[in-house]
Design an enzyme around this catalytic site. Sequence first.
Site, PDB file in Angstrom:
ATOM      1  N   LEU A  64       0.740  -1.232  -0.234  1.00  0.00           N
ATOM      2  CA  LEU A  64      -0.115   0.013  -0.096  1.00  0.00           C
ATOM      3  C   LEU A  64       0.894   1.443   0.033  1.00  0.00           C
ATOM      4  O   LEU A  64       2.120   0.990   0.397  1.00  0.00           O
ATOM      5  CB  LEU A  64      -1.048  -0.081   1.133  1.00  0.00           C
ATOM      6  CG  LEU A  64      -1.826  -1.351   1.322  1.00  0.00           C
ATOM      7  CD1 LEU A  64      -2.449  -1.280   2.546  1.00  0.00           C
ATOM      8  CD2 LEU A  64      -2.889  -1.137   0.076  1.00  0.00           C
ATOM      9  N   PRO A  65       0.633   2.453  -0.455  1.00  0.00           N
ATOM     10  CA  PRO A  65       1.222   3.700  -0.478  1.00  0.00           C
ATOM     11  C   PRO A  65       1.563   4.333   0.674  1.00  0.00           C
ATOM     12  O   PRO A  65       2.889   4.811   0.843  1.00  0.00           O
ATOM     13  CB  PRO A  65       0.089   4.542  -1.179  1.00  0.00           C
ATOM     14  CG  PRO A  65      -0.923   3.940  -1.929  1.00  0.00           C
ATOM     15  CD  PRO A  65      -1.122   2.826  -0.967  1.00  0.00           C
ATOM     16  N   THR A  95       6.517   0.913   2.373  1.00  0.00           N
ATOM     17  CA  THR A  95       7.428   1.818   2.983  1.00  0.00           C
ATOM     18  C   THR A  95       6.556   2.785   4.149  1.00  0.00           C
ATOM     19  O   THR A  95       5.988   3.743   3.501  1.00  0.00           O
ATOM     20  CB  THR A  95       8.231   2.591   2.154  1.00  0.00           C
ATOM     21  OG1 THR A  95       9.127   1.655   1.334  1.00  0.00           O
ATOM     22  CG2 THR A  95       9.389   3.437   2.783  1.00  0.00           C
ATOM     23  N   LYS A 170      14.586   0.577   6.080  1.00  0.00           N
ATOM     24  CA  LYS A 170      14.304   1.025   4.879  1.00  0.00           C
ATOM     25  C   LYS A 170      14.469   2.539   4.430  1.00  0.00           C
ATOM     26  O   LYS A 170      14.857   2.927   3.475  1.00  0.00           O
ATOM     27  CB  LYS A 170      12.937   0.705   4.336  1.00  0.00           C
ATOM     28  CG  LYS A 170      12.233   0.935   3.191  1.00  0.00           C
ATOM     29  CD  LYS A 170      13.063   0.203   2.018  1.00  0.00           C
ATOM     30  CE  LYS A 170      12.310   0.756   0.683  1.00  0.00           C
ATOM     31  NZ  LYS A 170      13.135   0.108  -0.487  1.00  0.00           N
ATOM     32  N   LYS A 239       8.299  11.213  -0.888  1.00  0.00           N
ATOM     33  CA  LYS A 239       7.453  10.768   0.446  1.00  0.00           C
ATOM     34  C   LYS A 239       8.526  10.133   1.383  1.00  0.00           C
ATOM     35  O   LYS A 239       8.315  10.290   2.640  1.00  0.00           O
ATOM     36  CB  LYS A 239       6.456   9.855  -0.119  1.00  0.00           C
ATOM     37  CG  LYS A 239       5.602   9.446   1.001  1.00  0.00           C
ATOM     38  CD  LYS A 239       5.845   7.855   1.520  1.00  0.00           C
ATOM     39  CE  LYS A 239       5.480   6.738   0.696  1.00  0.00           C
ATOM     40  NZ  LYS A 239       5.846   5.493   1.375  1.00  0.00           N
TER      41      LYS A 239
END
Length: 309
Positions: A64-65, A95, A170, A239
């Site tokens: 998912l975003p 992430t 990450k 992002k």
Amino acid sequence: MTTTVTVIGLGNMGRGMALTLHRAGFTVQGSDIDADARQRLTDEGIASLAPEAIGASDVYLLSLPTSAHVERVLKDAPGLLTLAPAGSVIMDTSTSDPGVTRRLAAEVEAKGLEWLDAPVSGGPAGAISGQLGMLLGGSAATVARLQSVLDALSARATHVGGPGSGHVVKLANNYLCAAHLLTTAEAVAMASRAGVDPQACLQGLNSSSGRSAVSEVNFPRWILSESFDSGFTMGLMRKDLRLARQTAGELELPEGLLSAVVEAWHADAETLPDGEDFNAITRSLLDAANRYAADHPSATTVASEETSS
């Protein structure tokens, strides 16, 4: 017994992981709010269903975003905290914000479920070929339980700590990647202005201590080829960098290069929109170097003569 995996989020990454797990012999179903994405997976031979139809599964793999989307899937639609059977695993390959991840992981475990954050690298090509890199945050027991799933999806899966740790590492990784794109572009541009062929410059860097995945992979595959089709966008990197800066601030990390890198990635938002491939951050430096070389042939001639002598 065959493990059942429900993949939630059927974009390029989720779809690729679903196909890889299906090929590996897992029972796979996919779900997405987009009916077209569901139909595309169905056409490829994997069952798909609307979010409200999701039922029991051994593993719920989320692609998912943002953390907000993860939280919505857990609590609202479809509401995995309520519908997932006890003992099933929530595996978040997004992430996400590490602070939110730790809070959600505690809520997941309080419901008798298991949690694993497993953010990925390798892009759509890695997802569909089972060659992803994965950074794992969760208990060693959960990692061991999902070993066959991890083996199918990844070339390398590294357990870095408890819940949230995978997402922390990450963000650290993506910060370094973003910085390496800028610094490697500057280095190649400097060499190009001096008359050194970019390919030769990269060969030199990759035989020396300045090499990185950016110089070894990104530059030859997506930048010098001018293909710019890695599957990872400027918007996604921006992002992730904002999340990295936010996390660093929450941890009271002294301000260093991170803020400068974040600002550099946001400086060209008008000419480099979020939908562009993230490797395009190098384009302006390299284009300027090419123009300089064309306007200053004497500099490149001298450099070439010195190299050959």
